[in-house]
Design a protein around this motif. Structure first.
Motif, PDB file in Angstrom:
ATOM      1  N   ASP A  13       0.680  -1.393  -0.169  1.00  0.00           N
ATOM      2  CA  ASP A  13      -0.162   0.004   0.255  1.00  0.00           C
ATOM      3  C   ASP A  13       0.981   1.282   0.044  1.00  0.00           C
ATOM      4  O   ASP A  13       0.455   2.136   0.251  1.00  0.00           O
ATOM      5  N   GLN A  14       2.230   1.308  -0.600  1.00  0.00           N
ATOM      6  CA  GLN A  14       2.889   2.367  -0.614  1.00  0.00           C
ATOM      7  C   GLN A  14       3.245   2.725  -1.932  1.00  0.00           C
ATOM      8  O   GLN A  14       4.236   2.141  -2.557  1.00  0.00           O
ATOM      9  N   PRO A  15       2.502   3.687  -2.349  1.00  0.00           N
ATOM     10  CA  PRO A  15       2.772   4.080  -3.835  1.00  0.00           C
ATOM     11  C   PRO A  15       4.261   4.604  -3.928  1.00  0.00           C
ATOM     12  O   PRO A  15       4.904   5.191  -3.074  1.00  0.00           O
ATOM     13  N   GLY A  16       4.946   3.965  -5.135  1.00  0.00           N
ATOM     14  CA  GLY A  16       6.464   4.713  -5.256  1.00  0.00           C
ATOM     15  C   GLY A  16       7.449   3.420  -4.540  1.00  0.00           C
ATOM     16  O   GLY A  16       8.640   3.483  -4.980  1.00  0.00           O
ATOM     17  N   LEU A  17       6.945   2.694  -3.619  1.00  0.00           N
ATOM     18  CA  LEU A  17       7.810   1.860  -3.012  1.00  0.00           C
ATOM     19  C   LEU A  17       7.392   0.308  -3.036  1.00  0.00           C
ATOM     20  O   LEU A  17       8.324  -0.491  -3.655  1.00  0.00           O
ATOM     21  N   GLY A  22       7.261  -0.634  -7.273  1.00  0.00           N
ATOM     22  CA  GLY A  22       8.069   0.476  -6.518  1.00  0.00           C
ATOM     23  C   GLY A  22       9.409   0.025  -6.354  1.00  0.00           C
ATOM     24  O   GLY A  22      10.033  -0.879  -6.829  1.00  0.00           O
ATOM     25  N   PHE A  23      10.098   1.025  -5.649  1.00  0.00           N
ATOM     26  CA  PHE A  23      11.403   1.052  -5.593  1.00  0.00           C
ATOM     27  C   PHE A  23      11.899  -0.275  -4.764  1.00  0.00           C
ATOM     28  O   PHE A  23      13.141  -1.012  -5.075  1.00  0.00           O
ATOM     29  N   ASP A  24      11.266  -0.571  -3.534  1.00  0.00           N
ATOM     30  CA  ASP A  24      11.699  -1.727  -2.818  1.00  0.00           C
ATOM     31  C   ASP A  24      11.438  -3.031  -3.601  1.00  0.00           C
ATOM     32  O   ASP A  24      12.187  -4.044  -3.620  1.00  0.00           O
ATOM     33  N   VAL A  25      10.394  -3.057  -4.529  1.00  0.00           N
ATOM     34  CA  VAL A  25      10.164  -4.071  -5.418  1.00  0.00           C
ATOM     35  C   VAL A  25      11.285  -4.374  -6.247  1.00  0.00           C
ATOM     36  O   VAL A  25      11.816  -5.364  -6.588  1.00  0.00           O
ATOM     37  N   GLY A  77       5.858   9.363  -2.738  1.00  0.00           N
ATOM     38  CA  GLY A  77       5.242   8.343  -3.434  1.00  0.00           C
ATOM     39  C   GLY A  77       3.311   8.839  -3.071  1.00  0.00           C
ATOM     40  O   GLY A  77       2.963   8.755  -3.983  1.00  0.00           O
ATOM     41  N   LEU A  78       3.216   9.271  -1.982  1.00  0.00           N
ATOM     42  CA  LEU A  78       1.858   9.673  -1.478  1.00  0.00           C
ATOM     43  C   LEU A  78       1.446  10.913  -2.258  1.00  0.00           C
ATOM     44  O   LEU A  78       0.349  10.964  -2.866  1.00  0.00           O
ATOM     45  N   ALA A  79       2.545  11.903  -2.295  1.00  0.00           N
ATOM     46  CA  ALA A  79       2.188  12.920  -3.083  1.00  0.00           C
ATOM     47  C   ALA A  79       1.801  12.844  -4.467  1.00  0.00           C
ATOM     48  O   ALA A  79       1.076  13.413  -5.074  1.00  0.00           O
ATOM     49  N   SER A  80       2.623  11.830  -5.160  1.00  0.00           N
ATOM     50  CA  SER A  80       2.533  11.427  -6.535  1.00  0.00           C
ATOM     51  C   SER A  80       1.181  11.107  -6.621  1.00  0.00           C
ATOM     52  O   SER A  80       0.452  11.570  -7.913  1.00  0.00           O
ATOM     53  N   ALA A  81       0.715   9.807  -5.946  1.00  0.00           N
ATOM     54  CA  ALA A  81      -0.543   9.485  -6.018  1.00  0.00           C
ATOM     55  C   ALA A  81      -1.676  10.259  -5.718  1.00  0.00           C
ATOM     56  O   ALA A  81      -2.731  10.063  -6.466  1.00  0.00           O
ATOM     57  N   ILE A  98      15.117   4.550  -8.591  1.00  0.00           N
ATOM     58  CA  ILE A  98      14.882   5.831  -7.942  1.00  0.00           C
ATOM     59  C   ILE A  98      14.154   6.740  -8.711  1.00  0.00           C
ATOM     60  O   ILE A  98      13.079   7.239  -8.535  1.00  0.00           O
ATOM     61  N   GLU A  99      14.517   6.934  -9.854  1.00  0.00           N
ATOM     62  CA  GLU A  99      14.089   7.867 -10.737  1.00  0.00           C
ATOM     63  C   GLU A  99      12.764   7.478 -11.419  1.00  0.00           C
ATOM     64  O   GLU A  99      11.794   8.328 -11.599  1.00  0.00           O
ATOM     65  N   ASP A 100      12.783   6.174 -11.672  1.00  0.00           N
ATOM     66  CA  ASP A 100      11.538   5.662 -12.030  1.00  0.00           C
ATOM     67  C   ASP A 100      10.238   5.639 -11.334  1.00  0.00           C
ATOM     68  O   ASP A 100       9.145   6.079 -11.557  1.00  0.00           O
ATOM     69  N   ASN A 101      10.589   5.647  -9.937  1.00  0.00           N
ATOM     70  CA  ASN A 101       9.598   5.390  -8.946  1.00  0.00           C
ATOM     71  C   ASN A 101       9.268   6.602  -8.299  1.00  0.00           C
ATOM     72  O   ASN A 101       8.284   6.745  -7.590  1.00  0.00           O
ATOM     73  N   THR A 102      10.017   7.785  -8.713  1.00  0.00           N
ATOM     74  CA  THR A 102       9.537   9.173  -7.908  1.00  0.00           C
ATOM     75  C   THR A 102       9.312  10.116  -9.268  1.00  0.00           C
ATOM     76  O   THR A 102       9.351  11.360  -8.852  1.00  0.00           O
TER      77      THR A 102
END
Length: 285
Positions: free
Chosen positions: A53-57, A67-70, A208-212, A261-265
């Motif tokens: 549930d964490q956009p971008g991660l 996401g980045f973690d993924v 990530g939340l701001a982007s979403a 990092i760049e792709d996910n932010t």
């Protein structure tokens, strides 16, 4: 010699149905006790805990995981010899991460999992693979909060079991009203609706939340901690930690880390603090 098999000794239809029901029940029990009995064997696969549930991660989207973690997890898994279809993704909520590793539910966890001395009493870490900083997320048109010093009398949201909540309790407990939720999506919803004035956690999560939010939320941009993200593993497994660290080093050296990092932010204006990033992974060896 007369036949030992008597004619018409097969079970009657009603008895056959009863036997089938018993066999089905036994199969269900076997399925519960052993995934291999159901054709869902985890043998030869790697089980990785992430956030869903964490956009971008770490985000589950239409049956896929992004996401980045993924991306970091996939890279590590590849270097460990696992193809993408040999990864079993499991949701790892903040307050359940130590238990999942201790119980053997997962082989490793990449879920914005900050390395702390307290956590190392229960599990071990590899990494770090990223250094974030705790920051604040506010509504775009709210300019009354420009840093942690502006939190006096404000309502703040963070996630139960996170180091962010613990930091707020320690440093700002007398100044803020803290609401703890099971996930950051719930915190973002509370911020949208005006129930809270700000959300606090690591800056990359907030980005990530701001982007979403499609421009409705913004990151203040005044980080006040350093959070070293580690790969959670079973306590004491130094050989596994060394293999993971080697994979992280390769990811940084070949440019895949920066691209992730760049792709996910993208579109958030976020860039990691280059004073701490990329980090040197030496934990757990």
């Amino acid at each position: 010699m007369p036949s030992l098999v008597k004619p018409n000794t097969f079970p009657r239809p009603g008895v056959q149905r009863a036997i089938r029901r018993v066999l089905a029940a036994l199969a269900a029990i076997a399925c519960t006790l052993s995934l291999a009995a159901c054709g869902q064997s985890e043998a030869g696969k790697i089980r990785i805990g992430i956030k869903f549930d964490q956009p971008g991660l770490g985000f589950k989207k239409s049956g896929t995981y992004v996401g980045f973690d993924v991306d970091v997890a996939r890279y590590i898994a590849k270097k460990l010899g696992y193809s993408p279809d040999e990864i079993i993704w499991k949701e790892a909520p903040s307050k359940q991460r130590e238990a999942m590793l201790q119980n053997g539910d997962v082989d490793m966890i990449l879920a914005t999992y900050s390395i702390t001395d307290e956590r190392k009493k229960a599990v071990s870490f590899a990494g770090p693979y990223f250094v974030a900083g705790q920051d604040l997320l506010v509504r775009k048109d709210d300019h009354s909060i420009n840093g942690p010093e502006d939190l006096n009398g404000k309502r703040l949201c963070s996630v139960t079991g996170s180091t962010s909540a613990a930091t707020v309790k320690k440093k700002f407990a007398s100044e803020v009203q803290l609401m703890e939720q099971p996930g950051y999506a719930e915190c973002a919803t509370a911020l949208f609706s005006g129930i809270v004035d700000a959300v606090t956690t690591d800056d990359i999560i907030l980005a990530g939340l701001a982007s979403a939010s499609r421009g409705r939320l913004r990151v203040v941009g005044r980080p006040f901690t350093q959070e070293y993200y580690g790969v959670g593993i079973k306590k004491g497994d130094s050989k596994f930690a060394a293999k993971i660290n080697n994979a992280i080093v390769e990811m940084i050296q070949d440019g895949s880390w920066t691209h992730a990092i760049e792709d996910n932010t993208q579109g958030t204006g976020y860039s990691p603090n280059d004073e701490y990033n990329p980090p040197t992974p030496t934990e757990g060896e």
